[in-house]
Design an enzyme around this catalytic site. Sequence first.
Site, short mmCIF file in Angstrom:
data_model
loop_
_atom_site.label_atom_id
_atom_site.label_comp_id
_atom_site.label_asym_id
_atom_site.label_seq_id
_atom_site.Cartn_x
_atom_site.Cartn_y
_atom_site.Cartn_z
N CYS A 168 -47.88 4.93 -10.83
CA CYS A 168 -48.75 3.38 -10.63
C CYS A 168 -50.16 3.41 -10.37
CB CYS A 168 -48.08 2.86 -9.03
SG CYS A 168 -48.94 1.31 -8.74
N CYS A 218 -47.06 6.58 -5.35
CA CYS A 218 -46.00 6.48 -6.34
C CYS A 218 -46.83 6.96 -7.80
CB CYS A 218 -45.62 5.21 -6.91
SG CYS A 218 -44.75 4.39 -5.51
N GLU A 276 -48.49 -2.15 -0.71
CA GLU A 276 -47.11 -2.08 -0.04
C GLU A 276 -47.43 -3.12 1.05
OE1 GLU A 276 -44.19 -0.72 -0.56
OE2 GLU A 276 -43.74 -1.89 1.48
N CYS A 289 -53.83 1.44 -2.08
CA CYS A 289 -52.34 1.45 -1.69
C CYS A 289 -52.16 3.13 -1.18
CB CYS A 289 -51.29 1.34 -2.86
SG CYS A 289 -49.53 1.39 -2.01
N ASN A 299 -45.11 -0.03 -17.61
CA ASN A 299 -46.54 -0.37 -18.55
C ASN A 299 -47.20 1.07 -18.47
OD1 ASN A 299 -46.98 -3.30 -18.96
ND2 ASN A 299 -46.64 -3.45 -16.67
N CYS A 324 -48.01 -13.74 -8.54
CA CYS A 324 -47.74 -12.43 -8.00
C CYS A 324 -48.90 -11.86 -7.31
CB CYS A 324 -47.30 -11.45 -9.17
SG CYS A 324 -47.22 -9.83 -8.96
N SER A 344 -41.83 -7.38 -2.25
CA SER A 344 -41.24 -6.41 -2.94
C SER A 344 -41.96 -4.80 -2.07
CB SER A 344 -41.75 -6.10 -4.42
OG SER A 344 -41.40 -4.93 -4.82
N CYS A 389 -50.15 -3.76 -12.69
CA CYS A 389 -51.22 -4.23 -11.65
C CYS A 389 -51.93 -3.06 -11.14
CB CYS A 389 -50.24 -4.57 -10.13
SG CYS A 389 -49.51 -6.13 -10.59
N GLU A 408 -56.04 -8.12 -7.71
CA GLU A 408 -55.42 -8.82 -8.78
C GLU A 408 -54.19 -9.62 -8.26
OE1 GLU A 408 -54.19 -6.06 -11.84
OE2 GLU A 408 -56.24 -4.66 -11.79
N1 SAH Z 1 -45.47 -1.52 -3.05
C1 SAH Z 1 -44.49 -2.60 -3.31
C2 SAH Z 1 -45.15 -3.77 -4.22
C3 SAH Z 1 -46.01 -3.64 -5.13
S1 SAH Z 1 -45.79 -2.84 -6.59
C4 SAH Z 1 -43.46 -1.87 -4.06
O1 SAH Z 1 -43.48 -0.61 -4.69
O2 SAH Z 1 -42.36 -2.53 -4.53
C5 SAH Z 1 -44.77 -3.82 -7.57
C6 SAH Z 1 -43.72 -3.17 -8.58
O3 SAH Z 1 -44.32 -2.82 -9.55
C7 SAH Z 1 -43.04 -2.10 -8.05
O4 SAH Z 1 -41.68 -2.08 -8.54
C8 SAH Z 1 -43.56 -0.96 -8.50
O5 SAH Z 1 -42.71 0.49 -8.64
C9 SAH Z 1 -43.85 -1.40 -10.02
N2 SAH Z 1 -44.87 -0.61 -10.90
C10 SAH Z 1 -45.94 0.02 -10.70
N3 SAH Z 1 -46.62 0.74 -11.50
C11 SAH Z 1 -45.89 0.11 -12.41
C12 SAH Z 1 -46.09 0.36 -13.79
N4 SAH Z 1 -46.97 1.16 -14.45
N5 SAH Z 1 -45.18 -0.16 -14.89
C13 SAH Z 1 -44.32 -1.19 -14.49
N6 SAH Z 1 -43.96 -1.26 -13.15
C14 SAH Z 1 -44.73 -0.64 -12.06
#
Ligand code: SAH
Length: 345
Positions: A118, A115, A159, A111, A289, A104, A190, A332, A91
Amino acid sequence: MKINLQEMTIEELKAFAAEKGEKPFRGKQLFKWIHGGAADFDEMTDLPAGFRKLLKEETTIRSAEIIRSQKDSRDGTEKFLYRLGDGETVEGVFMKYRYGNSLCLSSQVGCRMGCTFCASTIDGLVRNLTAAEMLAQVYEAERKTGEKIGHIVVMGMGEPFDNYENLNRFLRLLHSPEGRKMSYRNMTVSTSGILPGIRRFGEDFPAAGLAVSLHRLTDEGRSEIMPVNRSYPLDELLDACREYTEKTGRRITFEYALIRGVNDRDEDVELMKRRLRGMLCHVNLIPLNNVEENSFTGSSRARAGEIGEKLIRSGIPATVRRELGSEIDGACGQLRRRTAAENME
Ligand code: SAH
């Protein structure tokens, strides 16, 4: 498999041209076309017809196609689902800001950071994206929208520092003075906090922007929602961030996704103040989100605003991220999951 020209440097394209019996300068011409927006070889009118025919048969300059898009009619945000050569999907989100258009984009299919809040990580890592596949997200989005993209943020699926070599090549190609000429200042990457990546990025791209996903400010709490914290704990992470800002002079962005009852309590705000005070940073607050597959709930915008004010009052620059694309579920990984589910039905 066709040879992918989209991710070759000028030198590599020159060698390729020579290998095919052409003058090396053809390589530079090719590079200019590929990164100047050419959609196919027919547009490359200064290349000999015979060479163009060979290129068509043996090579490719398109590494992704947009197979689905959703546009938010109110703010122009547009979300794309890209299909890659092997059928995998990722995406990207196109956003309009006062200072210009930004994309973006994703760095991996899936990934492996795990987390818990996510959507991108639910089925683990499928594979790394190539540099060409990252570039294609930019170029195909420009084609689709008819607009120029001035900024990129590598903040989609994946990542980026778990795919450093390809990221490195991608950023350099996008910056190339003979090609797309995007300034490093307009690129932000990021990370969830991979320390060796942060150090290397600061050396390789001191002019680019760095965002670090913090989300919680105790080791115990952060490890609970971000397993990466077990390998690279908070003290070391914040030290590496300080080193980075000292070396580059660039302000670091801390991403903080607000999760109701988990990291948006008064005590969490106090921790943020204590741990971030004095750092050259900016806190980007974003209500989480909601993702179907987990039980977390985002904080209200009112609470996000309150926290932002508290941080600012204590001298920590903070903003609540503008809610772009709220009509098109911005989290995302969700469009990809939904499309996969529909295809199974
Ligand atoms: N892996 C990298 C970049 C991709 S994620 C990182 O962790 O920074 C981009 C951002 O979206 C990160 O800050 C991540 O923690 C956040 N993110 C992931 N899931 C999310 C969600 N459901 N709502 C809001 N932010 C989210």
